[in-house]
Design a protein around this motif. Structure first.
Motif, PDB file in Angstrom:
ATOM      1  N   LYS A  49      40.901  26.849  45.413  1.00 21.40           N
ATOM      2  CA  LYS A  49      41.584  25.883  44.758  1.00 21.40           C
ATOM      3  C   LYS A  49      42.606  26.885  44.108  1.00 21.40           C
ATOM      4  N   LEU A  50      42.293  28.030  44.335  1.00 13.40           N
ATOM      5  CA  LEU A  50      43.389  29.018  43.428  1.00 13.40           C
ATOM      6  C   LEU A  50      44.351  30.526  44.702  1.00 13.40           C
ATOM      7  N   THR A  51      45.001  30.015  44.076  1.00 15.99           N
ATOM      8  CA  THR A  51      45.775  31.382  45.601  1.00 15.99           C
ATOM      9  C   THR A  51      46.497  32.135  44.759  1.00 15.99           C
ATOM     10  N   VAL A  52      46.837  33.302  45.557  1.00 18.75           N
ATOM     11  CA  VAL A  52      47.656  34.749  44.952  1.00 18.75           C
ATOM     12  C   VAL A  52      48.808  34.837  44.927  1.00 18.75           C
ATOM     13  N   TYR A  53      49.302  34.552  43.745  1.00 17.29           N
ATOM     14  CA  TYR A  53      50.867  34.435  44.553  1.00 17.29           C
ATOM     15  C   TYR A  53      51.376  35.866  44.220  1.00 17.29           C
ATOM     16  N   LYS A  54      50.957  36.808  43.360  1.00 19.45           N
ATOM     17  CA  LYS A  54      51.877  38.254  43.191  1.00 19.45           C
ATOM     18  C   LYS A  54      50.160  39.582  42.859  1.00 19.45           C
ATOM     19  N   HIS A  55      50.521  40.170  43.789  1.00 17.44           N
ATOM     20  CA  HIS A  55      49.330  41.714  44.330  1.00 17.44           C
ATOM     21  C   HIS A  55      49.831  42.842  43.136  1.00 17.44           C
ATOM     22  N   GLY A  56      49.125  43.217  42.551  1.00 16.21           N
ATOM     23  CA  GLY A  56      49.445  44.910  42.110  1.00 16.21           C
ATOM     24  C   GLY A  56      49.215  45.543  43.040  1.00 16.21           C
ATOM     25  N   GLN A  57      50.419  46.964  43.109  1.00 18.53           N
ATOM     26  CA  GLN A  57      50.311  47.331  44.306  1.00 18.53           C
ATOM     27  C   GLN A  57      50.157  49.061  43.977  1.00 18.53           C
ATOM     28  N   LEU A  58      48.835  49.721  43.973  1.00 19.78           N
ATOM     29  CA  LEU A  58      48.554  50.835  43.552  1.00 19.78           C
ATOM     30  C   LEU A  58      48.502  51.940  44.070  1.00 19.78           C
ATOM     31  N   ASN A  59      50.390  52.215  44.928  1.00 16.46           N
ATOM     32  CA  ASN A  59      51.216  53.194  45.574  1.00 16.46           C
ATOM     33  C   ASN A  59      52.355  53.016  45.159  1.00 16.46           C
ATOM     34  N   ASP A  77      57.635  32.308  43.555  1.00 13.15           N
ATOM     35  CA  ASP A  77      58.676  32.685  44.911  1.00 13.15           C
ATOM     36  C   ASP A  77      57.830  34.084  45.260  1.00 13.15           C
ATOM     37  N   PRO A  78      57.109  34.216  46.235  1.00  4.21           N
ATOM     38  CA  PRO A  78      56.025  35.477  45.606  1.00  4.21           C
ATOM     39  C   PRO A  78      56.658  37.086  46.693  1.00  4.21           C
ATOM     40  N   ASN A  79      57.812  36.432  46.184  1.00  9.72           N
ATOM     41  CA  ASN A  79      58.658  37.887  47.146  1.00  9.72           C
ATOM     42  C   ASN A  79      59.527  38.221  45.643  1.00  9.72           C
ATOM     43  N   SER A  80      59.418  37.110  44.299  1.00  9.89           N
ATOM     44  CA  SER A  80      60.278  37.941  43.042  1.00  9.89           C
ATOM     45  C   SER A  80      59.690  39.305  42.602  1.00  9.89           C
ATOM     46  N   ASP A  81      59.581  40.121  41.944  1.00 11.55           N
ATOM     47  CA  ASP A  81      59.074  40.357  40.641  1.00 11.55           C
ATOM     48  C   ASP A  81      58.538  39.657  40.101  1.00 11.55           C
ATOM     49  N   ILE A  82      57.140  40.231  39.003  1.00 15.07           N
ATOM     50  CA  ILE A  82      56.323  39.491  38.441  1.00 15.07           C
ATOM     51  C   ILE A  82      57.518  39.601  37.164  1.00 15.07           C
ATOM     52  N   ILE A  83      58.178  39.813  36.378  1.00 18.15           N
ATOM     53  CA  ILE A  83      59.310  39.371  35.145  1.00 18.15           C
ATOM     54  C   ILE A  83      59.617  38.084  35.998  1.00 18.15           C
ATOM     55  N   THR A  84      60.685  38.141  37.354  1.00 17.15           N
ATOM     56  CA  THR A  84      61.016  36.860  37.505  1.00 17.15           C
ATOM     57  C   THR A  84      60.104  35.601  37.766  1.00 17.15           C
TER      58      THR A  84
END
Length: 344
Positions: free
Chosen positions: A283-293, A168-175
């Motif tokens: 072949k790949l998609t981004v599921y989580k992107h770090g937020q610089l802010n 779930d892309p809306n989850s936090d990275i640990i989850t």
């Protein structure tokens, strides 16, 4: 300490007091007076015979005998070191300084600090927090001004378009990492370990890089939350692979991307590396992107520049560091683009 010079960029106190002005000139406080440090190069330092550096000499009309040697990994592969080198030389020419050649040595994390300590390179650019801590704890001989923060880079969790782990892309990275482990765990029993294909696999960097260390930190956070009681403490939580096997000859931040794309695995990678490989985006998609802010985002790494105490041209190395961390250098970092998209 207090100093009334209005052109100060940095002030540092070590065995002596030092200041750097907006031109990158370095002064040392001697007997109550500021003395300009001029480059008096050390004897020729050894150069690594097993690494051929990439030379950047834009704005050098003739081959310059003065060379600034920089060790780094992903920052060089992304093109950032070249962008900084070219802009730095343009700045030096505009300020009536002699231009210099810049040599980028593509090194592994373990090699970078050893080269810096031995005087083989003058500067290291690293996002590895362990390297920075080691250096600042005086295990590595640094110049008085030592370390500069010059960029922050987001990490990406990427994986197959089919999303076999149902992230779930809306989850936090640990989850999300917990979800990856749980998807693999569904197919695992002590009897069939290593004999069945899991629903999800993870492609590790496995190279001791900053990204690899953050990956290990995330798996450790998962272990703290839900270590399976019937598995030993060292269980890697999810089938982890390295393709191809890591060797000295293939220190490349993009190799895990190719492995993940070809095998249908998830992986953690730098934003810069993902942008550099558009052919893998089918072949790949981004599921989580770090937020610089977000200063607490676990998917953001800090890039530090370390200046060695045995730099061949000390004032030049400090000039580059002060410029890169100052307004002119930071504008280059902010405006740096890969395939038209900002990175840092």
């Amino acid at each position: 300490m207090i100093d009334n010079h209005t052109d100060n960029v940095y002030i540092a106190v070590a065995a002596s007091a030092y200041r750097v002005n907006t031109k990158g000139e370095i002064y040392q406080l001697v007997s109550g007076a500021w003395l300009l440090l001029e480059d008096k190069p050390f004897d020729e330092r050894p150069t690594p015979t097993d690494i051929q550096p990439v030379i950047y000499d834009k704005h050098c009309r003739n081959p310059s005998p003065t060379i600034l040697r920089i060790a780094g990994g992903a920052a060089g592969q992304s093109g950032l070191i070249q962008a900084l080198s070219d802009a730095f030389n343009k700045f030096r020419v505009s300020e009536k300084f002699d231009p210099c050649r810049v040599a980028w040595y593509k090194t592994s994390p373990s090699e970078s600090l050893r080269y810096l300590n031995d005087g083989i390179v003058d500067v290291v650019i690293t996002r590895n927090s362990v390297e920075v801590a080691t250096a600042l704890n005086q295990s590595i001989r640094l110049s008085p001004l030592g370390s500069y923060l010059i960029f922050r880079e987001p990490l990406l969790l990427v994986g197959p378009l089919s999303n076999p782990a149902n992230l779930d892309p809306n989850s936090d990275i640990i989850t999300m990492f917990r979800t990856l482990r749980q998807a693999a765990q569904l197919d695992y029993t002590p009897r069939n370990a290593g004999t069945t294909d899991p629903s999800a696999s993870f492609e590790t960097r496995g190279d001791g890089s900053a990204t690899h260390l953050r990956e290990c930190q995330l798996w450790e956070e998962v272990r703290k939350v839900d270590q399976p009681p019937h598995l030993p403490a060292f269980f890697p939580y999810i089938p982890i692979n390295r393709y191809p096997p890591l060797t000295k000859a293939n220190i490349d931040a993009s190799l895990n991307l190719y492995g993940a794309a070809n095998l249908g695995y998830y992986t953690l990678t730098e934003s810069s590396m993902y942008r550099l490989k558009p052919e893998l985006h089918t072949k790949l998609t981004v599921y989580k992107h770090g937020q610089l802010n977000d200063p607490n985002d676990l998917l953001v790494l800090q890039g530090h520049l370390l200046v060695g105490a045995r730099a061949q041209y000390p004032a030049l190395a400090e000039h580059f560091a002060a410029w890169a961390a100052g307004p002119a250098g930071q504008s280059i970092v902010r405006d740096f683009r890969i395939c038209g998209r900002s990175v840092y």
